[in-house]
Design an enzyme around this catalytic site. Sequence first.
Site, PDB file in Angstrom:
ATOM      1  N   LYS A 172       0.817  -1.305   0.068  1.00 47.34           N
ATOM      2  CA  LYS A 172       0.037  -0.186  -0.206  1.00 47.34           C
ATOM      3  C   LYS A 172       1.005   1.173   0.046  1.00 47.34           C
ATOM      4  CE  LYS A 172      -1.158   2.918   2.067  1.00 47.34           C
ATOM      5  NZ  LYS A 172      -1.338   4.398   1.890  1.00 47.34           N
ATOM      6  N   GLU A 175      -0.233   7.313  -1.314  1.00 50.77           N
ATOM      7  CA  GLU A 175      -1.095   8.166  -2.492  1.00 50.77           C
ATOM      8  C   GLU A 175      -0.523   9.245  -3.098  1.00 50.77           C
ATOM      9  OE1 GLU A 175      -1.420   8.038   0.973  1.00 50.77           O
ATOM     10  OE2 GLU A 175      -2.623   9.209   1.638  1.00 50.77           O
ATOM     11  N   ARG A 176       0.656   9.852  -2.689  1.00 49.86           N
ATOM     12  CA  ARG A 176       0.929  11.386  -3.165  1.00 49.86           C
ATOM     13  C   ARG A 176       1.974  10.884  -4.248  1.00 49.86           C
ATOM     14  NH1 ARG A 176      -1.397  13.575   0.014  1.00 49.86           N
ATOM     15  NH2 ARG A 176      -0.981  13.605   2.540  1.00 49.86           N
ATOM     16  N   CYS A 280      13.932  10.491   6.099  1.00 52.94           N
ATOM     17  CA  CYS A 280      13.720  10.985   7.585  1.00 52.94           C
ATOM     18  C   CYS A 280      15.510  10.742   8.002  1.00 52.94           C
ATOM     19  CB  CYS A 280      13.053   9.021   7.721  1.00 52.94           C
ATOM     20  SG  CYS A 280      14.200   7.956   6.796  1.00 52.94           S
ATOM     21  N   GLU A 382       9.004  17.926  14.022  1.00 53.67           N
ATOM     22  CA  GLU A 382      10.068  16.668  12.646  1.00 53.67           C
ATOM     23  C   GLU A 382       8.937  18.170  11.449  1.00 53.67           C
ATOM     24  OE1 GLU A 382       8.539  13.718  10.704  1.00 53.67           O
ATOM     25  OE2 GLU A 382      10.579  12.941  10.346  1.00 53.67           O
TER      26      GLU A 382
HETATM   27  P1  NAD Z   1       2.642   9.300   6.336  1.00 58.90           P
HETATM   28  O1  NAD Z   1       2.978   9.118   8.186  1.00 58.90           O
HETATM   29  O2  NAD Z   1       1.610  10.767   6.371  1.00 58.90           O
HETATM   30  O3  NAD Z   1       2.127   8.239   5.324  1.00 58.90           O
HETATM   31  C1  NAD Z   1       2.369   6.493   5.311  1.00 58.90           C
HETATM   32  C2  NAD Z   1       1.648   6.175   4.903  1.00 58.90           C
HETATM   33  O4  NAD Z   1       0.485   5.739   5.777  1.00 58.90           O
HETATM   34  C3  NAD Z   1       0.921   6.616   3.731  1.00 58.90           C
HETATM   35  O5  NAD Z   1       1.158   5.148   3.288  1.00 58.90           O
HETATM   36  C4  NAD Z   1      -0.126   6.648   4.113  1.00 58.90           C
HETATM   37  O6  NAD Z   1      -1.610   6.817   3.656  1.00 58.90           O
HETATM   38  C5  NAD Z   1      -0.775   6.029   5.300  1.00 58.90           C
HETATM   39  N1  NAD Z   1      -1.585   7.079   6.609  1.00 58.90           N
HETATM   40  C6  NAD Z   1      -1.633   8.349   5.764  1.00 58.90           C
HETATM   41  N2  NAD Z   1      -2.758   8.889   7.100  1.00 58.90           N
HETATM   42  C7  NAD Z   1      -2.922   7.906   7.669  1.00 58.90           C
HETATM   43  C8  NAD Z   1      -4.484   7.083   8.702  1.00 58.90           C
HETATM   44  N3  NAD Z   1      -3.939   8.826   9.106  1.00 58.90           N
HETATM   45  N4  NAD Z   1      -3.971   5.989   8.992  1.00 58.90           N
HETATM   46  C9  NAD Z   1      -3.598   5.117   7.984  1.00 58.90           C
HETATM   47  N5  NAD Z   1      -2.713   5.415   7.601  1.00 58.90           N
HETATM   48  C10 NAD Z   1      -2.221   6.152   7.367  1.00 58.90           C
HETATM   49  O7  NAD Z   1       4.131   9.724   5.908  1.00 58.90           O
HETATM   50  P2  NAD Z   1       4.085  10.543   4.548  1.00 58.90           P
HETATM   51  O8  NAD Z   1       4.341  12.544   4.713  1.00 58.90           O
HETATM   52  O9  NAD Z   1       4.251   9.691   3.627  1.00 58.90           O
HETATM   53  O10 NAD Z   1       6.110  10.682   4.681  1.00 58.90           O
HETATM   54  C11 NAD Z   1       6.629  11.089   5.732  1.00 58.90           C
HETATM   55  C12 NAD Z   1       7.162  10.563   7.385  1.00 58.90           C
HETATM   56  O11 NAD Z   1       7.314   9.425   6.946  1.00 58.90           O
HETATM   57  C13 NAD Z   1       8.273  11.647   8.223  1.00 58.90           C
HETATM   58  O12 NAD Z   1       7.797  11.467   9.137  1.00 58.90           O
HETATM   59  C14 NAD Z   1       9.919  10.791   7.699  1.00 58.90           C
HETATM   60  O13 NAD Z   1      10.434  10.990   9.017  1.00 58.90           O
HETATM   61  C15 NAD Z   1       8.778   9.360   7.783  1.00 58.90           C
HETATM   62  N6  NAD Z   1      10.136   8.333   7.208  1.00 58.90           N
HETATM   63  C16 NAD Z   1      10.066   7.694   8.002  1.00 58.90           C
HETATM   64  C17 NAD Z   1      11.332   6.571   8.287  1.00 58.90           C
HETATM   65  C18 NAD Z   1      12.509   5.767   8.684  1.00 58.90           C
HETATM   66  O14 NAD Z   1      12.913   4.341   7.579  1.00 58.90           O
HETATM   67  N7  NAD Z   1      12.081   6.274   9.894  1.00 58.90           N
HETATM   68  C19 NAD Z   1      11.352   6.237   6.271  1.00 58.90           C
HETATM   69  C20 NAD Z   1      10.889   7.519   5.144  1.00 58.90           C
HETATM   70  C21 NAD Z   1      10.021   8.557   5.447  1.00 58.90           C
END
Ligand code: NAD
Length: 498
Positions: A172, A175-176, A280, A382
Amino acid sequence: MGEVIPHIIGGAPQRSGAVQPVFNPATGEEIAQVTMGGATEVDAAVRGAAEAGAAWGDTPPAKRARVMFALREICERRKDEIARTISREHGKTHADALGEVARALEVIEYACGAPEFLKGDFSRNVGPDIDSASERQPLGVVAGITPFNFPSMVPLWMIPMALVCGNSFILKPSERDPSSANLIADLLDEAGLPKGVFNVVHGGKDAVDAILDHPGIMAVSFVGSTPIADYVYRRGTAAGKRVQALGGAKNHMVIMPDADLDQAADALLGAGFGSAGERCMAVSVAVPVGEDTADRLVEKLAPQVAALKIGPSTDPDAEMGPVITRAAQDRIEGLISKGEAEGAKVVVDGRGFRLQGYEGGFWVGGTLLDHVGTEMTVYCEEIFGPVLSIVRASSYADAVDMINAHAYGNGTAIFTRDGDAARDFSKRIQVGMVGVNVPIPVPVGYHSFGGWKQSIFGAHGIYGPEAVHFYTRLKTITSRWPTGIRAGAQFTFPSLED
Ligand code: NAD
């Protein structure tokens, strides 16, 4: 408007459910729509994956590894196409997207070693005529939920290891920037993976909840922001699944008074502003030790931050691109304003940055904040944008205490010529990935990736040896073959003496 990006279920494209726009962040234009799935699509994917996965799980590991060897060659050959697909929806520069592909290749290369790392243990004569064998068996259907910032690499942190361990997989993606997931499905197909073993269900919260609740999914790997990682971990484990959920970060880089300041400034520029800070492992906080170190560092950094080359991914000279959405742009600019209101000094101001010919894009210029305090919102949260905060530490001990007190613990670095300080830092710092004169210490594919504290939920890091444990479960078989000796019923607990 462009194409509608379908789910890939059972090896076939499927369009169902509502659609959501996908944007080119450099222009702000809608370039495609993505199908948003939910419980129906997840259920169809689980059924298909379970069916196709039975034979895949029984396929000899060496044959599964051959699919990974093929995938590696295909990714190498098609890397420009993969990078362009990443950049079109994410906005990062082509060179940066190629770097993302290179790091994904490392994980695929490690997965090629499956016959070795899935080899079991055997002990003859653990008791009289008794042998014992331990093996690691696949879990079944597993799922991955991934963020927007590495639309190819983060899914490929999970997929090669899950598949080569004998599982089938449902992705999954964000979606962006959803197209990279469908391209991965195409690459796996070309590599010879049987249809249905890998599936893509697009969507948002509905699709995620359906994955977390589905009894046919045995394990979930999540990478994204901390609040969602926390939610995914709780809901997934409550449903009896194995879950690893990697969250957000606030990565500090300590600059000791003896550090090579030119080298440190270069490191901060690349690690703070590469990919517009949307990593990240980006360094978002510089911690110079001592006022003199801080003054000299700011003097070096300020003109270089102001001169960052910002442009679309198609500009080969661009050092960073736009941020992902209009909402992200507004949020980042709002946080800079909040930092200013709370007392930070805006040395270089990226708010209101516009690029000629790309006026509709989601741009934020490189921003340098000095005199940031640990109580300020820009320090605690963050930002995930091209904003570098300077928090001045009075001593090395202050710098260590500051980092250890922060909620996040993903990555950190120290720049110094002092081996004693570096060694002490590596030992005492409460962070999962540490760099010594290395600003972005992302472990290579044969080590494992994972932070500490609020940057991870669950016991396992991602990829490398930790992934072998996450994507398999241990079985130990103790056997005795009849030798004609009858010992009679035994009511005491079996031991070596029996
Ligand atoms: P996000 O948490 O908004 O989304 C991640 C995933 O969760 C997506 O697939 C999204 O569709 C889903 N999602 C979003 N809102 C949701 C909800 N309310 N309920 C269930 N699922 C939901 O993250 P993002 O903005 O796509 O990515 C950036 C974030 O990811 C930053 O915080 C970054 O630090 C983190 N990140 C962490 C790592 C790591 O290895 N620790 C690596 C890359 C990115």
